[in-house]
Design a protein around this motif. Structure first.
Motif, PDB file in Angstrom:
ATOM      1  N   GLU A 148       0.591  -1.242  -0.015  1.00  0.00           N
ATOM      2  CA  GLU A 148       0.188   0.077  -0.115  1.00  0.00           C
ATOM      3  C   GLU A 148       0.801   1.250   0.062  1.00  0.00           C
ATOM      4  N   ARG A 149       0.219   2.498  -0.099  1.00  0.00           N
ATOM      5  CA  ARG A 149       0.923   3.826  -0.176  1.00  0.00           C
ATOM      6  C   ARG A 149       2.120   3.677   0.833  1.00  0.00           C
ATOM      7  N   VAL A 194       0.876  -5.940   1.438  1.00  0.00           N
ATOM      8  CA  VAL A 194      -0.507  -6.614   1.829  1.00  0.00           C
ATOM      9  C   VAL A 194      -0.686  -7.796   1.255  1.00  0.00           C
ATOM     10  N   VAL A 223      -2.662  -3.162  -9.891  1.00  0.00           N
ATOM     11  CA  VAL A 223      -3.013  -3.238  -8.636  1.00  0.00           C
ATOM     12  C   VAL A 223      -2.622  -2.073  -7.534  1.00  0.00           C
ATOM     13  N   HIS A 224      -1.486  -1.750  -7.470  1.00  0.00           N
ATOM     14  CA  HIS A 224      -0.992  -0.753  -6.793  1.00  0.00           C
ATOM     15  C   HIS A 224      -1.781   0.291  -7.066  1.00  0.00           C
ATOM     16  N   LEU A 248      -5.012  -0.024  -5.220  1.00  0.00           N
ATOM     17  CA  LEU A 248      -4.794   0.127  -3.861  1.00  0.00           C
ATOM     18  C   LEU A 248      -4.694   1.640  -3.379  1.00  0.00           C
ATOM     19  N   ARG A 249      -3.920   2.385  -4.154  1.00  0.00           N
ATOM     20  CA  ARG A 249      -3.572   3.722  -3.808  1.00  0.00           C
ATOM     21  C   ARG A 249      -5.157   4.434  -3.916  1.00  0.00           C
ATOM     22  N   PHE A 258      -7.891   3.202  -3.514  1.00  0.00           N
ATOM     23  CA  PHE A 258      -8.780   2.917  -2.141  1.00  0.00           C
ATOM     24  C   PHE A 258      -8.304   3.516  -1.009  1.00  0.00           C
ATOM     25  N   GLN A 259      -7.022   3.917  -0.749  1.00  0.00           N
ATOM     26  CA  GLN A 259      -6.563   4.441   0.227  1.00  0.00           C
ATOM     27  C   GLN A 259      -6.823   6.192   0.149  1.00  0.00           C
ATOM     28  N   VAL A 288      -7.726  -0.889   3.500  1.00  0.00           N
ATOM     29  CA  VAL A 288      -6.874  -2.025   2.422  1.00  0.00           C
ATOM     30  C   VAL A 288      -6.588  -3.003   3.401  1.00  0.00           C
TER      31      VAL A 288
END
Length: 101
Positions: free
Chosen positions: A48-49, A54, A86-87, A90-91, A93-94, A100
């Motif tokens: 994640e960021r 994860v 995918v990264h 995830l970012r 989402f954050q 996450v």
């Protein structure tokens, strides 16, 4: 209950630490004959960021279809591309303050 280890398995702590340092430096891991003779797999981390890992993403094959060199040259770039996508998710989402993992 004992565990059966393949000849390629890392069973000593110093070997494992050295392998993990190399994986961090190269940004991927490769397993050759570790789970079963003739198998190959290559993996990248998903973080994640803040850099917290994860998950991991991997591709497995058999030596009859691929070589370690071919996995690195042909599969790894595709795997890294998928991991980059995918990264990005995830970012996103954050950024939305969604959980996450």
């Amino acid at each position: 209950m004992g565990r059966n280890h393949k000849a390629a398995s890392l069973t000593k702590l110093d070997q494992l630490k050295a392998a993990l340092a190399e994986i961090r430096a190269e940004g991927f891991a490769m397993a050759i004959d570790e789970l079963e003779d003739g198998t190959l797999s290559i993996a990248v981390l998903l973080s994640e960021r803040r850099g917290r890992v994860v998950a991991a993403m991997s591709v497995a094959s058999h030596r009859s279809r691929n070589s370690p060199e071919k996995m690195k040259s042909d599969v790894l770039p595709l795997l890294r591309g998928a991991a980059d996508r995918v990264h990005d998710i995830l970012r996103d989402f954050q950024d939305r303050n969604w959980t996450v993992l």
